[in-house]
Design a protein around this motif. Structure first.
Motif, PDB file in Angstrom:
ATOM      1  N   ILE A   9     -29.123  -2.870   9.152  1.00 49.98           N
ATOM      2  CA  ILE A   9     -28.429  -1.613   9.429  1.00 49.98           C
ATOM      3  C   ILE A   9     -26.988  -1.889   9.842  1.00 49.98           C
ATOM      4  O   ILE A   9     -26.060  -1.211   9.410  1.00 49.98           O
ATOM      5  N   GLU A  10     -26.774  -2.905  10.691  1.00 48.54           N
ATOM      6  CA  GLU A  10     -25.433  -3.242  11.156  1.00 48.54           C
ATOM      7  C   GLU A  10     -24.515  -3.644  10.008  1.00 48.54           C
ATOM      8  O   GLU A  10     -23.307  -3.522  10.106  1.00 48.54           O
ATOM      9  N   LYS A  11     -25.072  -4.142   8.906  1.00 48.72           N
ATOM     10  CA  LYS A  11     -24.262  -4.570   7.766  1.00 48.72           C
ATOM     11  C   LYS A  11     -24.043  -3.455   6.752  1.00 48.72           C
ATOM     12  O   LYS A  11     -23.349  -3.648   5.766  1.00 48.72           O
ATOM     13  N   SER A  12     -24.646  -2.291   6.967  1.00 52.80           N
ATOM     14  CA  SER A  12     -24.526  -1.217   5.982  1.00 52.80           C
ATOM     15  C   SER A  12     -23.077  -0.717   5.913  1.00 52.80           C
ATOM     16  O   SER A  12     -22.346  -0.759   6.900  1.00 52.80           O
ATOM     17  N   PRO A  13     -22.647  -0.223   4.754  1.00 55.72           N
ATOM     18  CA  PRO A  13     -21.278   0.286   4.610  1.00 55.72           C
ATOM     19  C   PRO A  13     -20.983   1.450   5.564  1.00 55.72           C
ATOM     20  O   PRO A  13     -19.866   1.564   6.067  1.00 55.72           O
ATOM     21  N   ALA A  14     -21.976   2.275   5.828  1.00 60.07           N
ATOM     22  CA  ALA A  14     -21.760   3.412   6.722  1.00 60.07           C
ATOM     23  C   ALA A  14     -21.457   2.946   8.142  1.00 60.07           C
ATOM     24  O   ALA A  14     -20.556   3.469   8.805  1.00 60.07           O
ATOM     25  N   VAL A  15     -22.197   1.948   8.613  1.00 60.39           N
ATOM     26  CA  VAL A  15     -21.967   1.433   9.960  1.00 60.39           C
ATOM     27  C   VAL A  15     -20.617   0.730  10.037  1.00 60.39           C
ATOM     28  O   VAL A  15     -19.873   0.906  11.002  1.00 60.39           O
ATOM     29  N   LYS A  16     -20.276  -0.035   9.019  1.00 61.79           N
ATOM     30  CA  LYS A  16     -18.976  -0.704   9.001  1.00 61.79           C
ATOM     31  C   LYS A  16     -17.838   0.313   9.031  1.00 61.79           C
ATOM     32  O   LYS A  16     -16.857   0.140   9.758  1.00 61.79           O
ATOM     33  N   SER A  17     -17.970   1.381   8.275  1.00 65.93           N
ATOM     34  CA  SER A  17     -16.953   2.423   8.241  1.00 65.93           C
ATOM     35  C   SER A  17     -16.825   3.105   9.597  1.00 65.93           C
ATOM     36  O   SER A  17     -15.718   3.364  10.077  1.00 65.93           O
ATOM     37  N   LEU A  18     -17.957   3.389  10.227  1.00 67.62           N
ATOM     38  CA  LEU A  18     -17.952   4.014  11.541  1.00 67.62           C
ATOM     39  C   LEU A  18     -17.260   3.121  12.556  1.00 67.62           C
ATOM     40  O   LEU A  18     -16.411   3.570  13.322  1.00 67.62           O
ATOM     41  N   ARG A  19     -17.598   1.844  12.575  1.00 65.63           N
ATOM     42  CA  ARG A  19     -16.987   0.901  13.520  1.00 65.63           C
ATOM     43  C   ARG A  19     -15.472   0.803  13.293  1.00 65.63           C
ATOM     44  O   ARG A  19     -14.691   0.745  14.242  1.00 65.63           O
ATOM     45  N   LYS A  20     -15.053   0.803  12.034  1.00 62.07           N
ATOM     46  CA  LYS A  20     -13.637   0.727  11.712  1.00 62.07           C
ATOM     47  C   LYS A  20     -12.910   1.970  12.223  1.00 62.07           C
ATOM     48  O   LYS A  20     -11.837   1.878  12.823  1.00 62.07           O
ATOM     49  N   GLU A  21     -13.496   3.147  11.990  1.00 58.03           N
ATOM     50  CA  GLU A  21     -12.879   4.389  12.437  1.00 58.03           C
ATOM     51  C   GLU A  21     -12.801   4.457  13.961  1.00 58.03           C
ATOM     52  O   GLU A  21     -11.789   4.879  14.525  1.00 58.03           O
ATOM     53  N   GLN A  22     -13.852   4.016  14.644  1.00 60.44           N
ATOM     54  CA  GLN A  22     -13.845   4.006  16.104  1.00 60.44           C
ATOM     55  C   GLN A  22     -12.751   3.083  16.641  1.00 60.44           C
ATOM     56  O   GLN A  22     -12.075   3.413  17.618  1.00 60.44           O
TER      57      GLN A  22
END
Length: 70
Positions: A9-22
């Motif tokens: 889950i941590e490697k999913s594109p959605a999580v990566k995008s969320l972390r980048k935006e935060q």
């Protein structure tokens, strides 16, 4: 959920995008400075008899509908 599932889950594109935006939002807040909100509030409320409060005075929770005095 297993550890392997959590790593996936941590490697999913959605999580990566969320972390980048935060991270971007945090950088913007840090660059902006904490005093800017207070200054803007002071300017927006001038002239006024009461100073701007930097803290919230509301309380959370359900309202008491029992009718009993506290």
């Amino acid at each position: 959920m297993t550890t392997a599932e959590m790593k996936k889950i941590e490697k999913s594109p959605a999580v990566k995008s969320l972390r980048k935006e935060q991270a971007q939002q945090a950088r913007k807040r840090a660059a902006k400075g904490s005093g800017d909100d207070l200054e803007r509030g002071l300017k927006d409320s001038f002239p006024a008899s009461d100073p701007v409060s930097a803290t919230s005075t509301t309380t959370s929770g359900e309202p008491d509908v029992s009718g009993k005095p506290e």
